[in-house]
Write a protein that holds these residues in place. Structure first.
Motif, short mmCIF file in Angstrom:
data_model
loop_
_atom_site.label_atom_id
_atom_site.label_comp_id
_atom_site.label_asym_id
_atom_site.label_seq_id
_atom_site.Cartn_x
_atom_site.Cartn_y
_atom_site.Cartn_z
N ASN A 116 33.08 -51.46 -6.81
CA ASN A 116 34.29 -52.23 -7.07
C ASN A 116 35.54 -51.35 -6.88
OD1 ASN A 116 35.14 -50.94 -9.51
ND2 ASN A 116 33.75 -52.21 -10.69
N ARG A 117 36.68 -51.99 -6.92
CA ARG A 117 37.94 -51.28 -6.59
C ARG A 117 38.26 -50.17 -7.58
NH1 ARG A 117 39.67 -56.18 -8.85
NH2 ARG A 117 41.52 -56.06 -10.19
N GLU A 145 36.09 -48.24 -9.15
CA GLU A 145 35.25 -47.08 -8.79
C GLU A 145 35.83 -46.36 -7.58
OE1 GLU A 145 31.57 -49.13 -8.26
OE2 GLU A 145 31.02 -48.97 -10.38
N THR A 146 36.29 -47.13 -6.60
CA THR A 146 36.90 -46.53 -5.42
C THR A 146 38.16 -45.75 -5.81
OG1 THR A 146 36.04 -48.30 -4.02
CG2 THR A 146 37.84 -46.99 -3.12
N GLN A 185 38.58 -53.41 0.92
CA GLN A 185 37.69 -54.12 -0.01
C GLN A 185 38.41 -54.42 -1.32
OE1 GLN A 185 34.34 -51.46 -0.12
NE2 GLN A 185 33.42 -52.33 1.72
N ALA A 186 39.23 -53.48 -1.79
CA ALA A 186 39.98 -53.69 -3.03
C ALA A 186 40.97 -54.84 -2.87
CB ALA A 186 40.71 -52.40 -3.42
N GLU A 198 39.08 -57.99 -2.98
CA GLU A 198 38.60 -58.25 -4.34
C GLU A 198 39.70 -58.89 -5.18
OE1 GLU A 198 37.04 -55.52 -8.03
OE2 GLU A 198 36.47 -54.89 -6.01
#
Length: 79
Positions: A2-3, A5-6, A26-27, A30
């Motif tokens: 998920n964002r 964690e990134t 991706q974030a 999301e």
């Protein structure tokens, strides 16, 4: 991943822009899929921290202080 964690990986000193850029994309998706619009994306803590690390890697702060460098880059893309 998920964002958040990134973003944690980014702020721990990630130095490869490819996975960071993918993680940013991706974030953004999301946040958007959770119903957030442009403002939510631009204010999202995870997105901002990922962008912060990318900006650091690309040394974009230098462009704020070095007009000659900024002009050189503009000339390079204009051909």
């Amino acid at each position: 991943m998920n964002r958040f964690e990134t973003a944690k990986i980014a702020q721990s000193g990630a130095c490869n822009p490819i996975p960071l850029a993918r993680g940013l994309q991706q974030a953004i998706y999301e946040v958007h899929e959770a119903g957030g619009g442009t403002n939510a994306i631009l204010e999202d803590p995870a997105c901002r921290l990922i962008v912060h690390q990318l900006a650091y890697l690309f040394k974009t702060a230098k462009l704020d202080d070095d007009h000659a460098e900024y002009t050189r880059l503009i000339a390079a893309i204009e051909g």
